[in-house]
Design a protein around this motif. Structure first.
Motif, mmCIF file in Angstrom:
data_model
loop_
_atom_site.group_PDB
_atom_site.id
_atom_site.type_symbol
_atom_site.label_atom_id
_atom_site.label_comp_id
_atom_site.label_asym_id
_atom_site.label_seq_id
_atom_site.Cartn_x
_atom_site.Cartn_y
_atom_site.Cartn_z
ATOM 1 N N UNK A 1 45.478 -15.796 10.171
ATOM 2 C CA UNK A 1 45.472 -15.775 11.627
ATOM 3 C C UNK A 1 44.188 -16.354 12.230
ATOM 4 N N UNK A 2 44.308 -16.714 13.495
ATOM 5 C CA UNK A 2 43.173 -17.226 14.265
ATOM 6 C C UNK A 2 42.965 -16.314 15.467
ATOM 7 N N UNK A 3 41.767 -15.806 15.620
ATOM 8 C CA UNK A 3 41.410 -14.959 16.756
ATOM 9 C C UNK A 3 40.722 -15.824 17.808
ATOM 10 N N UNK A 4 41.266 -15.813 19.035
ATOM 11 C CA UNK A 4 40.654 -16.580 20.118
ATOM 12 C C UNK A 4 40.343 -15.645 21.283
ATOM 13 N N UNK A 5 39.088 -15.643 21.714
ATOM 14 C CA UNK A 5 38.660 -14.882 22.889
ATOM 15 C C UNK A 5 38.471 -15.860 24.046
ATOM 16 N N UNK B 23 39.742 -17.465 11.173
ATOM 17 C CA UNK B 23 38.882 -18.199 12.091
ATOM 18 C C UNK B 23 38.682 -17.398 13.363
ATOM 19 N N UNK B 24 37.467 -17.504 13.920
ATOM 20 C CA UNK B 24 37.164 -16.895 15.213
ATOM 21 C C UNK B 24 36.687 -17.991 16.168
ATOM 22 N N UNK B 25 37.339 -18.055 17.331
ATOM 23 C CA UNK B 25 37.043 -19.080 18.330
ATOM 24 C C UNK B 25 36.826 -18.405 19.676
ATOM 25 N N UNK B 26 35.865 -18.893 20.436
ATOM 26 C CA UNK B 26 35.649 -18.408 21.800
ATOM 27 C C UNK B 26 35.818 -19.589 22.751
ATOM 28 N N UNK B 27 36.527 -19.351 23.859
ATOM 29 C CA UNK B 27 36.755 -20.371 24.874
ATOM 30 C C UNK B 27 36.118 -19.918 26.184
ATOM 31 N N UNK B 28 35.261 -20.745 26.762
ATOM 32 C CA UNK B 28 34.665 -20.478 28.067
ATOM 33 C C UNK B 28 34.610 -21.767 28.857
ATOM 34 N N UNK B 29 34.120 -21.698 30.077
ATOM 35 C CA UNK B 29 34.029 -22.916 30.878
ATOM 36 C C UNK B 29 32.691 -23.629 30.697
ATOM 37 N N UNK C 63 40.935 -12.075 33.953
ATOM 38 C CA UNK C 63 39.871 -13.090 33.997
ATOM 39 C C UNK C 63 39.294 -13.372 32.615
ATOM 40 N N UNK C 64 39.402 -12.415 31.726
ATOM 41 C CA UNK C 64 39.071 -12.654 30.326
ATOM 42 C C UNK C 64 40.027 -11.848 29.472
#
Length: 315
Positions: A150-154, A199-205, A135-136
């Motif tokens: 690199x790019x870190x995506x959570x 880069x640090x990116x977070x993806x949520x709804x 789920x995450x």
């Protein structure tokens, strides 16, 4: 006289928008390229197919590496199992272009919580392109194959962060979820201070900020903002990507993080603007991201293939 000036101003704005929409997609050499779309699974209806067609064209032009889906993947009430017919009617039969056959990284939306969210995790064992291991989850992507850049995506699940979801129609899927554990996990992911991560990116709804009138201070917006804003600020996250609101937005409140809403892949709703709004558009579409070690480029594309907004972030 004021009316004439106002009319001329509106005409100028319209002309500028039309001019902007005539631009061709810009391909950035040596970039990590991905599309961001959300709120989409409607059996092809309400412009889902035209948006999918333009996604295929954009992915081909940019040589897209992967696609991010920001939740509400299946309307009206998610899927009941990994064998639900909606997988075929809303996903496999819609996103058919060869350029869209690469990895998809989804998150869960509130509509996905109405049935069986874990079925979307289970589908990862059936589909070659659907990549939702939990789920995450998180992933580190190399920029153009260079492991020193690199790019870190959570990819997070915002639903358990909303107290109201522990009762009513979402409760069956929410009860038992440990939101504190997820936040500890997220902090652990974002604490990665490797020099290779540019880069640090977070993806949520759910959005933390939105210009959509009815959602600006709704219970879910306020809950997710209260839960996540300090974390994003603490770890200097570059961008937060989400859906939920059926529009296209770029917001820049106080702090380092840029907030992008891409939730109109098959429905659009009315929107206003906020002082922090850089883009607030009620239009069907999606976003294309191109990331180098020093620049993060964003191109917003509508269902007709017109580029309606561009911006860039600089390190």
């Amino acid at each position: 006289m004021k009316k004439v000036i106002s009319a001329l101003f509106i005409s100028l704005l319209s002309f500028q928008l039309v001019q902007a929409q005539k631009k061709e997609l810009t391909k950035h050499p040596d970039a990590l390229n991905f599309l961001v779309m959300g709120d989409w699974g409607r059996n092809g209806e309400d412009h889902q197919k035209p948006v999918a067609t333009q996604m295929g064209k954009a992915a081909k032009t940019l040589s897209t590496d992967f696609i991010i889906a920001t939740g509400d993947n299946f309307y009206p009430s998610g899927v009941i199992s990994e064998h639900d017919p909606l997988w075929k009617y809303s996903f496999e039969d819609i996103y058919t272009d060869f350029s869209l056959q690469w990895d998809w990284y989804p998150v869960l939306g509130n509509h996905d919580y109405k049935s069986n969210p874990d079925a979307q995790v289970a589908y990862s064992k059936i589909s070659r392109r659907w990549k939702m291991p939990a789920r995450y989850y998180s992933k580190i992507f190399s920029i153009h194959g260079d492991t020193t850049k690199q790019v870190l995506i959570a990819f997070i699940d915002t639903n358990p962060l909303i107290p109201q979801f522990y009762k009513g129609e979402y409760s069956n899927a929410t009860i038992g979820q440990d939101s504190t554990a997820q936040k500890r996990w997220l902090e652990g992911v974002l604490a990665n201070n490797s020099p290779t991560i540019k880069w640090k990116i977070v993806v949520g709804h759910h959005p933390l900020f939105t210009a959509t009138q009815k959602r600006r201070e709704s219970y879910d917006t306020r809950a997710v903002r209260a839960s996540l804003k300090s974390v994003l600020d603490k770890y200097k996250v570059d961008a937060y990507l989400c859906g939920h609101d059926h529009d296209l937005q770029h917001l820049l409140p106080e702090g380092k993080t840029h907030y992008f809403v891409s939730g109109s892949a098959s429905e659009k709703t009315e929107i206003g603007t906020l002082p922090i709004s850089k883009l607030a558009l009620s239009e069907y579409g999606f976003m294309a991201f191109s990331v180098t070690d020093k620049k993060l480029y964003v191109q917003v594309i509508n269902h007709e293939g017109n580029i309606v907004y561009t911006t860039e972030l600089t390190k």
